[in-house]
Motif scaffolding. Structure first.
Motif, PDB file in Angstrom:
ATOM      1  N   GLY A 140       0.832  -1.206   0.000  1.00  0.00           N
ATOM      2  CA  GLY A 140       0.000   0.000   0.000  1.00  0.00           C
ATOM      3  C   GLY A 140       0.862   1.250   0.000  1.00  0.00           C
ATOM      4  N   ALA A 189       3.946   1.348   2.589  1.00  0.00           N
ATOM      5  CA  ALA A 189       4.970   0.370   2.197  1.00  0.00           C
ATOM      6  C   ALA A 189       5.725   0.834   0.957  1.00  0.00           C
ATOM      7  N   PRO A 223      -3.789  -3.177   6.712  1.00  0.00           N
ATOM      8  CA  PRO A 223      -4.771  -2.546   7.601  1.00  0.00           C
ATOM      9  C   PRO A 223      -4.726  -3.193   8.990  1.00  0.00           C
ATOM     10  N   ASN A 224      -4.998  -2.372  10.013  1.00  0.00           N
ATOM     11  CA  ASN A 224      -4.797  -2.774  11.408  1.00  0.00           C
ATOM     12  C   ASN A 224      -5.400  -4.125  11.780  1.00  0.00           C
ATOM     13  N   LYS A 228       2.156  -0.051  13.562  1.00  0.00           N
ATOM     14  CA  LYS A 228       1.264   0.424  14.622  1.00  0.00           C
ATOM     15  C   LYS A 228      -0.101   0.675  14.038  1.00  0.00           C
ATOM     16  N   ARG A 238      -9.575   3.162   6.831  1.00  0.00           N
ATOM     17  CA  ARG A 238      -9.448   3.850   8.130  1.00  0.00           C
ATOM     18  C   ARG A 238     -10.801   4.338   8.659  1.00  0.00           C
ATOM     19  N   LEU A 298     -11.954  -2.817  10.000  1.00  0.00           N
ATOM     20  CA  LEU A 298     -10.573  -2.904   9.512  1.00  0.00           C
ATOM     21  C   LEU A 298      -9.608  -2.032  10.315  1.00  0.00           C
ATOM     22  N   TYR A 325       0.401   8.476  18.420  1.00  0.00           N
ATOM     23  CA  TYR A 325       1.689   9.179  18.496  1.00  0.00           C
ATOM     24  C   TYR A 325       1.736  10.123  19.695  1.00  0.00           C
ATOM     25  N   TYR A 377       7.706  12.539   8.528  1.00  0.00           N
ATOM     26  CA  TYR A 377       8.579  11.529   7.929  1.00  0.00           C
ATOM     27  C   TYR A 377      10.011  12.055   7.761  1.00  0.00           C
TER      28      TYR A 377
HETATM   29  P1  NAD Z   1      -2.884   1.281   2.498  1.00  0.00           P
HETATM   30  O1  NAD Z   1      -4.335   1.082   2.361  1.00  0.00           O
HETATM   31  O2  NAD Z   1      -2.204   2.181   1.542  1.00  0.00           O
HETATM   32  O3  NAD Z   1      -2.122  -0.114   2.471  1.00  0.00           O
HETATM   33  C1  NAD Z   1      -2.706  -1.316   2.921  1.00  0.00           C
HETATM   34  C2  NAD Z   1      -2.442  -2.420   1.922  1.00  0.00           C
HETATM   35  O4  NAD Z   1      -3.065  -3.620   2.401  1.00  0.00           O
HETATM   36  C3  NAD Z   1      -3.041  -2.137   0.545  1.00  0.00           C
HETATM   37  O5  NAD Z   1      -2.073  -2.396  -0.453  1.00  0.00           O
HETATM   38  C4  NAD Z   1      -4.188  -3.144   0.431  1.00  0.00           C
HETATM   39  O6  NAD Z   1      -4.379  -3.607  -0.899  1.00  0.00           O
HETATM   40  C5  NAD Z   1      -3.698  -4.269   1.307  1.00  0.00           C
HETATM   41  N1  NAD Z   1      -4.763  -5.156   1.804  1.00  0.00           N
HETATM   42  C6  NAD Z   1      -4.645  -6.470   1.929  1.00  0.00           C
HETATM   43  N2  NAD Z   1      -5.771  -7.021   2.395  1.00  0.00           N
HETATM   44  C7  NAD Z   1      -6.648  -6.017   2.557  1.00  0.00           C
HETATM   45  C8  NAD Z   1      -7.998  -5.951   2.996  1.00  0.00           C
HETATM   46  N3  NAD Z   1      -8.659  -7.046   3.397  1.00  0.00           N
HETATM   47  N4  NAD Z   1      -8.596  -4.758   3.046  1.00  0.00           N
HETATM   48  C9  NAD Z   1      -7.949  -3.631   2.676  1.00  0.00           C
HETATM   49  N5  NAD Z   1      -6.648  -3.634   2.250  1.00  0.00           N
HETATM   50  C10 NAD Z   1      -6.012  -4.821   2.192  1.00  0.00           C
HETATM   51  O7  NAD Z   1      -2.657   1.785   4.013  1.00  0.00           O
HETATM   52  P2  NAD Z   1      -1.323   2.376   4.646  1.00  0.00           P
HETATM   53  O8  NAD Z   1      -1.527   3.808   4.915  1.00  0.00           O
HETATM   54  O9  NAD Z   1      -0.140   1.951   3.878  1.00  0.00           O
HETATM   55  O10 NAD Z   1      -1.340   1.653   6.099  1.00  0.00           O
HETATM   56  C11 NAD Z   1      -0.957   0.304   6.296  1.00  0.00           C
HETATM   57  C12 NAD Z   1      -0.496   0.102   7.748  1.00  0.00           C
HETATM   58  O11 NAD Z   1       0.657   0.896   7.986  1.00  0.00           O
HETATM   59  C13 NAD Z   1      -1.503   0.532   8.802  1.00  0.00           C
HETATM   60  O12 NAD Z   1      -1.445  -0.342   9.909  1.00  0.00           O
HETATM   61  C14 NAD Z   1      -1.041   1.903   9.244  1.00  0.00           C
HETATM   62  O13 NAD Z   1      -1.380   2.219  10.582  1.00  0.00           O
HETATM   63  C15 NAD Z   1       0.452   1.761   9.089  1.00  0.00           C
HETATM   64  N6  NAD Z   1       1.103   3.066   8.798  1.00  0.00           N
HETATM   65  C16 NAD Z   1       2.142   3.451   9.568  1.00  0.00           C
HETATM   66  C17 NAD Z   1       2.775   4.650   9.321  1.00  0.00           C
HETATM   67  C18 NAD Z   1       3.952   5.050  10.145  1.00  0.00           C
HETATM   68  O14 NAD Z   1       4.391   6.191  10.019  1.00  0.00           O
HETATM   69  N7  NAD Z   1       4.505   4.167  10.945  1.00  0.00           N
HETATM   70  C19 NAD Z   1       2.332   5.466   8.287  1.00  0.00           C
HETATM   71  C20 NAD Z   1       1.266   5.043   7.502  1.00  0.00           C
HETATM   72  C21 NAD Z   1       0.659   3.831   7.772  1.00  0.00           C
END
Ligand code: NAD
Length: 337
Positions: free
Chosen positions: A11, A14, A78-79, A100, A171, A176, A188, A267
């Motif tokens: 996502g 990542a 997702p969480n 997290k 979110r 989810l 945070y 970031y």
């Molecule tokens: P995102 O929606 O962009 O990424 C999630 C990925 O999971 C997507 O590629 C999606 O296709 C996939 N996925 C797999 N199964 C799924 C389902 N059943 N339903 C929905 N999506 C599914 O979200 P993101 O912003 O990248 O967040 C992902 C995680 O990273 C979350 O836990 C978020 O809290 C965490 N995060 C952390 C930080 C940080 O600074 N540490 C920043 C952003 C996100």
């Protein structure tokens, strides 16, 4: 030597932050991808030099056990999916980094800790701020007595949830996400009070508000304000929002000086100012890639067989406290931890 890492979930976070940061790692390299979208995984594999034989999907994920190139699995889903993929990853005998919030419930967090322990593998929660140089400098300032006796902490983390962004759609879905702004970004503020004081809160009070009829907040909350009491006497006031404009700020008030981190948990952009009767002093600190630092921390913990600084227990504590914050807001009572 570098350990091999698999990233689960391609996502926004990542692909935009974590995968590019491997280039700055000294102890970690990207060797595998897990995704439900094969063409997308192939595209990132080409771009980052991952062998296509190391692309997995959510069905054959468990066979990663047979791949000796993979030492660590990084869960960026997702969480609500963190617990399942952490537990399956540990059962595949891999070390785990999990985003997290660690999971939705305390019971899930405990099951994740137990699975890693049973497999004899490390479990770390990706609390990047605890590896980021400006935050480390703030912790050092607060805990060394340079601000005098600590009295109060104010921390605010919020942004506008954007339904047009696919990353913000899950979110807004309680199933989810597990919670609203608190689980996603208010965490945070909560983390900051704990790592700045080095203490655990003993009492919690809170209020919540969501704008009526705003479709973003049908299932998850918009705003949570909470107050924490710490054993040393520090009181912390925190806010968390999905409705106010981008804010990531930590302020620490001591008897001799005040510290302000703003942005505190961005970031790539941080600013640390110490304010006292001698004036304002902006600290000159070198920005570093906190994602590379945190990934290398886990790789080094594995190589040296040490507990990482932010293990599963740290993630569990935040989930437990966030549940109590919701309870305090719901009941209007001050909760003893
Ligand atoms: P995102 O929606 O962009 O990424 C999630 C990925 O999971 C997507 O590629 C999606 O296709 C996939 N996925 C797999 N199964 C799924 C389902 N059943 N339903 C929905 N999506 C599914 O979200 P993101 O912003 O990248 O967040 C992902 C995680 O990273 C979350 O836990 C978020 O809290 C965490 N995060 C952390 C930080 C940080 O600074 N540490 C920043 C952003 C996100």
């Amino acid at each position: 030597k570098k350990l091999g890492w698999a990233v689960v979930g391609l996502g926004k976070f990542a692909t935009q932050q974590i995968i590019p940061s491997f280039a700055e790692c000294k102890r970690s390299k990207l060797v595998a991808l897990v995704s439900g979208d094969r063409p997308k995984a192939e595209q990132y594999a080409r771009q980052y030099g991952v062998n296509p034989k190391n692309i997995y999907n959510y069905q054959n994920y468990d066979t990663i056990r047979n791949n000796p190139e993979v030492d660590v699995i990084y869960i960026i889903l997702p969480n609500a999916l963190h617990a399942e993929y952490t537990i399956r990853g540990a059962q595949a005998a891999k070390h785990i980094m999990c985003e997290k919030p660690m999971a939705i419930t305390v019971a899930e967090c405990q099951a994740m800790i137990d699975a890693a322990k049973k497999a004899g593998r490390k479990l770390m929660i990706a609390y990047r701020a605890q590896y980021e140089p400006f935050n480390l400098a703030a912790i050092q300032l607060a805990q060394s007595g340079k601000l005098g006796k600590l009295k109060s902490i104010v921390s605010d983390h919020g942004r506008n949830l954007d339904p047009k962004d696919p990353a913000d759609r899950w979110r807004a879905n309680k199933k989810l996400a597990g919670g609203g702004s608190l689980y996603d970004i208010g965490i945070y503020s909560l983390q900051a009070t704990r790592y700045i004081t080095g203490e655990e809160p003993t009492e919690i009070s809170a209020m919540m508000y969501s704008t009526p009829n705003d479709p973003r907040f049908r299932e998850v909350e918009e705003n949570v304000n909470f107050t924490l009491r710490f054993p040393s006497g520090v009181l912390a006031n925190c806010t968390s929002s999905y409705g106010y404009s981008d804010t990531k700020r930590i302020q620490v008030f001591g008897s001799d000086a005040t510290l302000e981190l703003d942005p505190a948990t961005d970031y790539y952009k941080h600013r640390l100012t110490v304010k006292s009767k001698n004036g304002n002093e902006e600290r000159n600190i070198q920005e570093q890639n906190q994602f590379a630092l945190e990934m290398d921390h886990l790789s080094e913990s594995i190589m040296n067989n040490k507990q990482p600084k932010t293990p599963g227990e740290e993630g569990l504590q935040d989930v437990k406290l966030m549940q109590l914050i919701y309870e305090a807001a719901r009941t209007g009572r001050t909760i003893k931890v």
